[in-house]
Write a protein that holds these residues in place. Structure first.
Motif, short mmCIF file in Angstrom:
data_model
loop_
_atom_site.label_atom_id
_atom_site.label_comp_id
_atom_site.label_asym_id
_atom_site.label_seq_id
_atom_site.Cartn_x
_atom_site.Cartn_y
_atom_site.Cartn_z
N SER A 7 0.88 -1.22 0.16
CA SER A 7 0.46 -0.24 -0.34
C SER A 7 0.74 0.98 -0.11
O SER A 7 0.66 2.57 0.28
N GLY A 8 2.03 0.92 -0.29
CA GLY A 8 3.28 2.71 -0.28
C GLY A 8 3.45 2.14 -1.37
O GLY A 8 3.89 2.02 -2.03
N ALA A 15 8.51 -2.67 -8.92
CA ALA A 15 7.88 -2.62 -10.39
C ALA A 15 8.59 -2.07 -11.05
O ALA A 15 9.46 -2.89 -12.29
N ARG A 16 9.24 -1.30 -11.28
CA ARG A 16 10.89 -0.95 -11.93
C ARG A 16 11.73 -2.20 -11.65
O ARG A 16 12.44 -1.82 -13.69
N GLN A 17 12.33 -2.26 -10.88
CA GLN A 17 13.52 -3.20 -10.84
C GLN A 17 13.07 -4.14 -11.48
O GLN A 17 14.27 -4.92 -12.17
N GLU A 33 0.02 1.70 -5.93
CA GLU A 33 0.49 2.34 -6.62
C GLU A 33 0.92 1.72 -8.60
O GLU A 33 0.33 3.29 -8.53
N ALA A 34 0.12 0.75 -8.36
CA ALA A 34 -0.06 0.49 -9.58
C ALA A 34 -1.72 0.77 -9.78
O ALA A 34 -2.02 0.56 -11.69
N ALA A 35 -2.48 1.42 -8.97
CA ALA A 35 -3.47 1.43 -9.47
C ALA A 35 -3.81 3.14 -9.37
O ALA A 35 -4.65 3.92 -9.73
N ALA A 40 3.33 4.80 -14.27
CA ALA A 40 4.41 4.43 -15.52
C ALA A 40 5.11 5.80 -16.30
O ALA A 40 6.41 5.23 -15.95
N GLU A 41 4.66 6.86 -15.63
CA GLU A 41 5.77 7.64 -15.42
C GLU A 41 7.02 7.20 -13.90
O GLU A 41 7.93 7.65 -14.11
#
Length: 206
Positions: A7-8, A15-17, A33-35, A40-41
């Motif tokens: 949730s943080g 996701a980035r790594q 964060e994915a919601a 994407a940015e």
């Protein structure tokens, strides 16, 4: 498979790594964060194929109330409504009708009306659970024909809804009060097929 319960902000570097390293595992679960429309940015474009659970997604419609709410929210705040925005449904649709029926703001007058109501809202239906004895639990009901939330995935840098997109097998979920609809196939307008990341598919291809 990587089951996320996040949730943080740690959901962003994860996701980035994973995208940078082409980790051979799909990510599913909850990554708040994915919601968000900024995912994407924030992941520098490495968000593709990440999946999470949420309530709303632009282009997906649980019913005719969904798109007006989501689009108006986006125009006002510049982002997708978060999962907590569903409390708006109770505030706008459920409570005013209860006030009108009760002719009062007193809790004792409102509670039995709210317990019995079944109101269509942007995410599905606002209605409340009962226990096996029929006593109200004052928790929102979930299940086919009521509320299911959405499974969303990032594809080509865009958030799309991919779940629910399947046929339900009998028997249906058991409720003390039956759902307003019992669909043989549970899906919503605007859903897209789920995509497995190419590097994951190739890692396990036989």
């Amino acid at each position: 498979m990587i089951l996320t319960i996040i949730s943080g902000p740690v959901g962003i570097p994860l996701a980035r790594q994973a995208g940078e390293m082409k980790v051979p595992a799909v990510q599913v679960g909850i990554n708040v964060e994915a919601a968000k429309g900024t995912f994407a940015e924030l992941t520098q474009g490495n968000c593709n194929y990440i999946m999470t659970q949420s309530t709303y997604c632009r282009g997906a419609e649980q019913n005719e109330l969904t798109s007006p709410f989501v689009n108006n929210y986006f125009q006002r705040y510049g982002d997708i409504p978060p999962y907590t925005a569903d409390s708006y449904s109770v505030i706008k649709y459920d409570l005013p009708l209860a006030f009108e029926k009760a002719g009062s703001l007193a809790a004792d007058a409102l509670i039995p009306i709210l317990e019995a109501q079944n109101i269509k809202v942007p995410a599905g239906w606002a209605r409340y659970e009962r226990d096996e004895q029929g006593r109200h639990l004052h928790d929102v009901m979930y299940g086919p024909g009521i509320n299911t939330s959405l499974g969303i995935q990032w594809q080509d840098g865009k958030m799309v809804a991919v779940w629910p997109h399947f046929k339900w097998m009998s028997p249906y979920w058991e409720y003390s009060v039956e759902p307003p609809d019992k669909p043989n196939e549970l899906s919503y307008k605007g859903l897209k097929p789920y995509i497995i990341a190419p590097w994951v598919a190739s890692a396990y291809k036989k």
